[in-house]
Design a protein around this motif. Structure first.
Motif, mmCIF file in Angstrom:
data_model
loop_
_atom_site.group_PDB
_atom_site.id
_atom_site.type_symbol
_atom_site.label_atom_id
_atom_site.label_comp_id
_atom_site.label_asym_id
_atom_site.label_seq_id
_atom_site.Cartn_x
_atom_site.Cartn_y
_atom_site.Cartn_z
ATOM 1 N N PRO A 6 48.066 102.671 -10.700
ATOM 2 C CA PRO A 6 46.662 103.019 -10.951
ATOM 3 C C PRO A 6 46.436 104.482 -11.329
ATOM 4 C CG PRO A 6 46.856 101.703 -8.956
ATOM 5 C CD PRO A 6 48.253 102.017 -9.405
ATOM 6 N N ARG A 7 47.213 105.400 -10.749
ATOM 7 C CA ARG A 7 47.039 106.821 -11.084
ATOM 8 C C ARG A 7 47.465 107.101 -12.522
ATOM 9 N NH1 ARG A 7 50.667 108.811 -6.370
ATOM 10 N NH2 ARG A 7 51.704 106.985 -7.209
ATOM 11 N N VAL A 8 48.574 106.489 -12.941
ATOM 12 C CA VAL A 8 49.056 106.676 -14.316
ATOM 13 C C VAL A 8 48.101 105.996 -15.290
ATOM 14 C CG1 VAL A 8 50.947 106.234 -15.915
ATOM 15 C CG2 VAL A 8 51.442 106.897 -13.548
ATOM 16 N N ALA A 9 47.675 104.771 -14.963
ATOM 17 C CA ALA A 9 46.731 104.044 -15.832
ATOM 18 C C ALA A 9 45.443 104.839 -15.987
ATOM 19 C CB ALA A 9 46.453 102.660 -15.254
ATOM 20 N N ASN A 10 44.965 105.432 -14.900
ATOM 21 C CA ASN A 10 43.752 106.243 -14.960
ATOM 22 C C ASN A 10 43.956 107.457 -15.859
ATOM 23 O OD1 ASN A 10 41.060 106.942 -14.176
ATOM 24 N ND2 ASN A 10 41.946 108.500 -12.834
ATOM 25 N N ALA A 11 45.108 108.119 -15.731
ATOM 26 C CA ALA A 11 45.396 109.293 -16.573
ATOM 27 C C ALA A 11 45.462 108.889 -18.047
ATOM 28 C CB ALA A 11 46.695 109.950 -16.139
ATOM 29 N N LEU A 12 46.121 107.762 -18.341
ATOM 30 C CA LEU A 12 46.209 107.296 -19.729
ATOM 31 C C LEU A 12 44.819 106.962 -20.278
ATOM 32 C CD1 LEU A 12 49.370 105.015 -19.544
ATOM 33 C CD2 LEU A 12 49.146 107.160 -20.817
ATOM 34 N N ASN A 13 44.005 106.289 -19.480
ATOM 35 C CA ASN A 13 42.652 105.937 -19.925
ATOM 36 C C ASN A 13 41.796 107.173 -20.152
ATOM 37 O OD1 ASN A 13 43.093 103.170 -19.990
ATOM 38 N ND2 ASN A 13 42.537 102.920 -17.836
ATOM 39 N N GLU A 14 41.938 108.170 -19.286
ATOM 40 C CA GLU A 14 41.185 109.416 -19.455
ATOM 41 C C GLU A 14 41.649 110.159 -20.712
ATOM 42 O OE1 GLU A 14 38.418 112.441 -18.758
ATOM 43 O OE2 GLU A 14 38.542 110.386 -18.053
ATOM 44 N N PHE A 15 42.948 110.153 -20.937
ATOM 45 C CA PHE A 15 43.500 110.783 -22.140
ATOM 46 C C PHE A 15 42.968 110.089 -23.393
ATOM 47 C CE2 PHE A 15 47.308 111.585 -24.957
ATOM 48 C CZ PHE A 15 47.029 112.926 -25.152
ATOM 49 N N LYS A 16 42.957 108.764 -23.389
ATOM 50 C CA LYS A 16 42.421 107.998 -24.527
ATOM 51 C C LYS A 16 40.941 108.305 -24.736
ATOM 52 C CE LYS A 16 45.434 103.988 -24.004
ATOM 53 N NZ LYS A 16 45.440 102.556 -23.693
ATOM 54 N N ARG A 17 40.194 108.378 -23.638
ATOM 55 C CA ARG A 17 38.761 108.660 -23.740
ATOM 56 C C ARG A 17 38.513 110.023 -24.359
ATOM 57 N NH1 ARG A 17 34.938 111.427 -21.526
ATOM 58 N NH2 ARG A 17 36.222 112.367 -19.903
ATOM 59 N N ARG A 18 39.255 111.019 -23.882
ATOM 60 C CA ARG A 18 39.062 112.373 -24.408
ATOM 61 C C ARG A 18 39.511 112.497 -25.857
ATOM 62 N NH1 ARG A 18 40.005 116.903 -20.018
ATOM 63 N NH2 ARG A 18 38.903 118.031 -21.635
ATOM 64 N N CYS A 19 40.614 111.835 -26.192
ATOM 65 C CA CYS A 19 41.067 111.843 -27.590
ATOM 66 C C CYS A 19 40.051 111.132 -28.472
ATOM 67 C CB CYS A 19 42.431 111.166 -27.719
ATOM 68 S SG CYS A 19 43.788 112.126 -27.020
ATOM 69 N N GLY A 20 39.499 110.040 -27.965
ATOM 70 C CA GLY A 20 38.488 109.299 -28.713
ATOM 71 C C GLY A 20 37.240 110.117 -28.979
ATOM 72 N N GLN A 21 36.882 110.981 -28.044
ATOM 73 C CA GLN A 21 35.725 111.848 -28.234
ATOM 74 C C GLN A 21 35.963 112.868 -29.346
ATOM 75 O OE1 GLN A 21 35.209 113.501 -24.310
ATOM 76 N NE2 GLN A 21 33.546 112.074 -23.831
ATOM 77 N N SER A 22 37.178 113.344 -29.463
ATOM 78 C CA SER A 22 37.453 114.375 -30.461
ATOM 79 C C SER A 22 37.792 113.785 -31.821
ATOM 80 C CB SER A 22 38.583 115.296 -29.990
ATOM 81 O OG SER A 22 39.775 114.567 -29.882
ATOM 82 N N ALA A 23 38.151 112.518 -31.862
ATOM 83 C CA ALA A 23 38.495 111.870 -33.141
ATOM 84 C C ALA A 23 37.921 110.461 -33.144
ATOM 85 C CB ALA A 23 40.000 111.834 -33.317
#
Length: 99
Positions: A6-23
């Motif tokens: 869950p901690r890794v999945a959360n980090a990956l999802n947060e990374f995707k969310r932030r990348c999605g915001q910038s692109a």
């Protein structure tokens, strides 16, 4: 590295969310790329487990008991992913924002 944790999945999802915001125009493509990188990393972890080898982000060329996740182009030992260590090698169109 276990993307089901869950901690890794959360980090990956947060990374995707932030990348999605910038692109936002490329969010799906970026998400697929992140998923592919996570799958590669998982495969490398499994290969090292089967071969009873350690896995580290970066190691010296003299370390024969572990494999690398990252390596520079001039390194004698290859790893999973080639990486740059200088912002001079980044395209001038790259955007960097300090938080």
């Amino acid at each position: 590295f276990n993307p089901v944790d869950p901690r890794v999945a959360n980090a990956l999802n947060e990374f995707k969310r932030r990348c999605g915001q910038s692109a936002s125009d490329h969010a799906n493509e970026v998400n697929r790329h992140i998923d592919a990188l996570a799958a590669e990393w998982c495969s490398e972890v499994e290969r090292c487990r089967i071969e009873r080898r350690g896995l580290a982000y970066q190691i010296s060329n003299k370390d024969k008991g572990r494999d690398r996740l990252l390596y520079s182009h001039g390194d004698g030992i290859k790893g999973l992913w080639s990486t740059l260590h200088s912002l001079r090698n980044v395209e001038d169109s790259a955007l960097l924002k300090a938080l």
